[in-house]
Design a protein around this motif. Structure first.
Motif, PDB file in Angstrom:
ATOM      1  N   THR A 384       0.845  -1.195   0.000  1.00  0.00           N
ATOM      2  CA  THR A 384       0.000   0.000   0.000  1.00  0.00           C
ATOM      3  C   THR A 384       0.878   1.242   0.000  1.00  0.00           C
ATOM      4  N   LEU A 385       1.934   1.216   0.804  1.00  0.00           N
ATOM      5  CA  LEU A 385       2.848   2.362   0.860  1.00  0.00           C
ATOM      6  C   LEU A 385       3.812   2.382  -0.319  1.00  0.00           C
ATOM      7  N   VAL A 386       4.178   1.215  -0.824  1.00  0.00           N
ATOM      8  CA  VAL A 386       5.069   1.163  -1.990  1.00  0.00           C
ATOM      9  C   VAL A 386       4.411   1.876  -3.176  1.00  0.00           C
ATOM     10  N   ARG A 387       3.099   1.736  -3.294  1.00  0.00           N
ATOM     11  CA  ARG A 387       2.371   2.341  -4.421  1.00  0.00           C
ATOM     12  C   ARG A 387       2.080   3.823  -4.201  1.00  0.00           C
ATOM     13  N   ALA A 388       2.385   4.332  -3.005  1.00  0.00           N
ATOM     14  CA  ALA A 388       2.042   5.712  -2.655  1.00  0.00           C
ATOM     15  C   ALA A 388       3.279   6.608  -2.712  1.00  0.00           C
ATOM     16  N   ASP A 389       3.017   7.913  -2.849  1.00  0.00           N
ATOM     17  CA  ASP A 389       4.087   8.915  -2.842  1.00  0.00           C
ATOM     18  C   ASP A 389       4.158   9.665  -1.521  1.00  0.00           C
ATOM     19  N   GLY A 390       3.078   9.592  -0.744  1.00  0.00           N
ATOM     20  CA  GLY A 390       3.066  10.309   0.522  1.00  0.00           C
ATOM     21  C   GLY A 390       1.778  10.063   1.277  1.00  0.00           C
ATOM     22  N   LEU A 391       1.583  10.848   2.336  1.00  0.00           N
ATOM     23  CA  LEU A 391       0.428  10.703   3.224  1.00  0.00           C
ATOM     24  C   LEU A 391      -0.336  12.017   3.316  1.00  0.00           C
ATOM     25  N   VAL A 392      -1.664  11.901   3.374  1.00  0.00           N
ATOM     26  CA  VAL A 392      -2.531  13.046   3.637  1.00  0.00           C
ATOM     27  C   VAL A 392      -3.084  12.900   5.048  1.00  0.00           C
ATOM     28  N   ARG A 393      -2.950  13.945   5.841  1.00  0.00           N
ATOM     29  CA  ARG A 393      -3.465  13.939   7.214  1.00  0.00           C
ATOM     30  C   ARG A 393      -4.889  14.457   7.225  1.00  0.00           C
TER      31      ARG A 393
END
Length: 412
Positions: A384-393
């Motif tokens: 899930t994180l490998v496919r992501a560029d960052g996090l939204v809070r």
């Protein structure tokens, strides 16, 4: 099943921790070669031993002139100057440019005495060997870098506590600093616990999983400027975990334990961390998703951290709390932050009020700007994180965020 009684918002938890922990009693330093100092935190103020540039120099290929001699010059009414010589690269200018005189200079070359501007080569013609035709007027200082324009002698150019980037390395070399004192990397012990966890090189049996947390957290620590020390995998056994935790505590500056997925293993972790030193546990349970079973404490001046066993939860929460702790351990400035990027949500994001949610997103470049598209997955799915560029809070007081909302994406 037991539940956490006092869930603390992450920002409040970190405020409490930072007020309770002032950092190490002294920043240990080591002297290293500047060429190997990328990413290290400098432990001393750096003063310029001489100005930069050390002499006035040309920014173009052309002719050094007195600006007053070019006033009114144009292609239809050129000015004519006597050519008295050339300033060779890497040499001291030994020419004196007088009234109605000029000298050839090259990009980066020294400006000869008497000259106060440079006319670009393409704005001139040379009808004779000893004469230059000026087709354009220049102002005083035009096309010149003045001595000390970048840095003045004695000026503090890099402050103690700065993490060195490529440009700081270049600046240090320009001033002749080939060796510098930097902060020693804080040693961060990482223990992974769980009866179901096996080393990555082993083939898991049914019911077992390979160790992810030891390696993702090690990478996170190294990126934040620390030295990760993996203490291996510990079974869900109080005696074994206590022995491993005490050894890690005595050998390192910070202790991080990722607990197994069972409630009993989490209980063991908080009990063992509490016994390592005073004042003990400050926070047990974050009001956050993912990462609720998070522990923050201090043992005799050393940060103690308990993270969830789920890989996504461990990495998300570790990414929130480890960098600021390491920054303080290294004596870094408080104004050095993690990278963030503004974007707009592509869809509605739901959330439960009362807790902070961190949603992985991928970034998409669109005609109307950068978009943040959610990447969905459960907290034990590392890709899930490998496919992501960052996090939204998503703030605790919100029930979600609407599509089109402008958000800040915390980049990995």
């Amino acid at each position: 099943m037991p539940e956490f009684l006092n869930l603390t918002p992450p920002s409040e938890a970190m405020d409490l921790f930072m007020k309770s922990w002032s950092g190490p009693s002294a920043i240990q330093t080591v002297r290293i070669s500047t060429e190997n100092a990328l990413g290290r935190v400098i432990a001393e103020d750096v003063k310029a031993p001489h100005p930069l540039p050390p002499f006035s120099r040309s920014t173009v290929d052309g002719y050094a002139v007195r600006a007053a001699d070019t006033h009114g010059a144009s292609a239809s009414l050129p000015a004519y100057l006597d050519l008295i010589g050339e300033v060779l690269m890497g040499t001291t200018a030994d020419l004196l440019v007088g009234s109605s005189q000029t000298a050839v200079v090259h990009t980066g070359g020294m400006i000869p005495p008497g000259a106060d501007a440079v006319i670009m080569l393409e704005d001139t013609q040379q009808p004779h060997e000893t004469e230059v035709e000026i087709l354009k007027a220049v102002a005083v200082g035009e096309n010149i870098l003045v001595e000390g324009e970048d840095v003045k002698s004695g000026e503090i150019v890099i402050k103690r506590g700065t993490r060195l980037r490529a440009q700081e390395i270049g600046g240090l070399m320009a001033l002749g600093y080939t060796k510098i004192d930097v902060a020693e990397k804080p040693r961060v012990a990482i223990l992974s616990s769980g009866d179901e966890v096996v080393p990555p090189q082993e083939e898991p049996s049914p019911g077992e999983v390979r160790d992810i947390n030891s390696y993702t957290l090690s990478a996170l620590v190294e990126r934040a400027g620390g030295a990760a020390v993996r203490h291996g995998i510990v079974a869900d056994d109080r005696t074994a975990l206590e022995q491993a935790a005490r050894q890690a505590f005595h050998q390192n500056d910070i202790v991080v334990i990722t607990a197994g997925s069972s409630v009993s293993s989490r209980d063991i972790t908080v009990e063992i961390l509490a016994e390592l030193g005073e004042p003990g546990i400050l926070v047990h349970g974050f009001a956050i998703k993912p990462g609720k079973p998070t522990i923050l404490g201090i043992g005799d001046g050393k940060p103690l951290i308990g993270l969830p066993g789920n890989p996504v939860s461990a990495l998300v929460v570790g990414g929130l709390i480890l960098p600021p702790i390491l920054r303080r351990s290294l004596g870094m400035h408080a104004d050095q932050w993690d990278a963030q990027l503004p974007a707009r949500l592509t869809v509605n994001l739901a959330s439960q009020a009362g807790r902070e949610d961190y949603q992985p997103v991928r970034l998409i470049q669109a005609e109307n700007g950068i978009l943040a598209e959610p990447v969905y997955g459960r907290s034990n799915l590392i890709f899930t994180l490998v496919r992501a560029d960052g996090l939204v809070r998503i703030p605790a007081q919100a029930n979600g965020l609407p599509a089109g909302e402008k958000v800040m994406v915390r980049l990995f």
